[in-house]
Write a protein that holds these residues in place. Sequence first.
Motif, PDB file in Angstrom:
ATOM      1  N   TYR A   1      -0.593  -6.247  -4.302  1.00 15.69           N
ATOM      2  CA  TYR A   1       0.174  -6.273  -3.134  1.00 15.69           C
ATOM      3  C   TYR A   1       0.170  -7.876  -2.522  1.00 15.69           C
ATOM      4  O   TYR A   1       1.306  -8.175  -2.355  1.00 15.69           O
ATOM      5  N   PHE A   2      -0.894  -8.310  -2.318  1.00 17.90           N
ATOM      6  CA  PHE A   2      -1.178  -9.450  -1.810  1.00 17.90           C
ATOM      7  C   PHE A   2      -0.320 -10.347  -2.725  1.00 17.90           C
ATOM      8  O   PHE A   2       0.302 -11.367  -1.915  1.00 17.90           O
ATOM      9  N   MET A   3      -0.740 -10.535  -3.997  1.00 14.93           N
ATOM     10  CA  MET A   3       0.047 -11.404  -4.684  1.00 14.93           C
ATOM     11  C   MET A   3       1.650 -11.334  -4.633  1.00 14.93           C
ATOM     12  O   MET A   3       2.404 -12.287  -4.608  1.00 14.93           O
TER      13      MET A   3
ATOM     14  N   TYR B   1      -5.050  -2.138  -6.424  1.00 14.49           N
ATOM     15  CA  TYR B   1      -3.613  -2.473  -5.826  1.00 14.49           C
ATOM     16  C   TYR B   1      -3.546  -3.517  -4.901  1.00 14.49           C
ATOM     17  O   TYR B   1      -2.500  -4.304  -4.621  1.00 14.49           O
ATOM     18  N   ALA B   2      -4.625  -3.669  -3.867  1.00 15.70           N
ATOM     19  CA  ALA B   2      -4.609  -4.430  -2.708  1.00 15.70           C
ATOM     20  C   ALA B   2      -4.345  -5.845  -3.180  1.00 15.70           C
ATOM     21  O   ALA B   2      -3.375  -6.490  -2.879  1.00 15.70           O
ATOM     22  N   PRO B   3      -4.840  -6.387  -4.276  1.00 19.06           N
ATOM     23  CA  PRO B   3      -4.741  -7.738  -4.878  1.00 19.06           C
ATOM     24  C   PRO B   3      -3.323  -7.889  -5.276  1.00 19.06           C
ATOM     25  O   PRO B   3      -2.658  -8.948  -5.218  1.00 19.06           O
TER      26      PRO B   3
END
Lengths: 205, 205
Positions: B170-172, B166-168
């Motif tokens: 969210y980041f994108m 998920y973090a990537p």
Amino acid sequence: MNTKEKILDEALTLFSEKGYANVFVGDIAERVGIKAPSLYKHYKNKQAIFDAIIDEMNRRFEEQAKAMQINGNDAAKDAGIYKSMSEDRLLKLGREFFLYYLHDDYNRKFRKMLTIEQFHEKDLAEEYSKLYVDDPLSYQGMLFGFMVTAGVLKTDNVQVMTLHFYAPIYFMLTVCDRQPEREPEMLKLLDAHIIQFDRLYGRNE
Amino acid sequence: MNTKEKILDEALTLFSEKGYANVFVGDIAERVGIKAPSLYKHYKNKQAIFDAIIDEMNRRFEEQAKAMQINGNDAAKDAGIYKSMSEDRLLKLGREFFLYYLHDDYNRKFRKMLTIEQFHEKDLAEEYSKLYVDDPLSYQGMLFGFMVTAGVLKTDNVQVMTLHFYAPIYFMLTVCDRQPEREPEMLKLLDAHIIQFDRLYGRNE
DNA sequence: CAAAATGGCTAATTCAAATTAGCCATATTT
DNA sequence: AAATATGGCTAATTTGAATTAGCCATTTTG
């Protein structure tokens, strides 16, 4: 710190908490210990204070980037550092990096200010992306590139591997900026993240 | 859509672009096609418009959460879905999820508005974290839990695996919110991320 | 259908915040 | 040490945005 610097400092603090529009010139002056009109002896107007913060931060970040590039280049020559990169050492480095960005006042406040103002002007959006997206990915990508060469990490795609390392860190940083009381929770998660990252990408001899 | 709804709609658009403090009651009215004082026939004041947006969005998100829980529970019963989760299918699902959150007007605007206002009030910080940190991690964590049970993914630590997924994303998403012109670049990176995620955590028979 | 409510308008009103004017003491320069 | 610059102050001034007052046409309701 002279008055002119103190103004920047207090303005940054306030802008990072409330955003530009919600901070009054009088608030800044009060914190500095002078009256609002005196502020105009130092800066043309409120916008000029904001602009000066941006300029000053750019200066600092460039300085920092230059220093890192020197270290980076030195590091490139010395692949030994990476060969001996144990899980413990990676953990310690990751944690240091995280806590530095989280606790360093200039970093933290400036990041929060840009978070609030990023949609207001194209320049600020670019600044944000440079500082918190492209520069970290490119710098860490370089380090991981060395580590792949040194055989400490293995992957087909260094770019995505770097994203897998950095995006969770960025994500946890934004949580702490928003809810500082969650810092212990995030530090635990950070450790778990780095350990798992190392197991996924590490050589695992 | 009646005037009262149109006010919320236009206010959300403006708040998401400039933030609460930079939007004038007159701006909202103009977009709606009425004069500023008429706005007060519908809402007590400017703050009430903001509050109504938050309430309305909460309503929608709860509705959505309820629907997802039903799907989730159904899904839990049918582990077959997960057993047959190929890389292609994961890619398609991830991309759909990403594009939905990115392009759906309510989601995008509300997310941007909260991004700007998150430091202003504790409630808003909590709302932000709920919507973009805890809920997605918990929902996706549940799905990945099923997939681990079904043997499609393997890991010691579902929580961190979920963070890695998920973090990537969210980041994108935040990059695209800030610089919509980078959407194609991010979509490529998204695919590469999911493919690598699948290779790292997939059973790899 | 009369009365009440609704939702629009223009013309005030209010108020707060940014900035300017102009004074003065102190520090700096020549 | 005179002249100038600096940086503080109080007292305006300006501006602009939020809100209120009060009018009127239309719609809804008893």
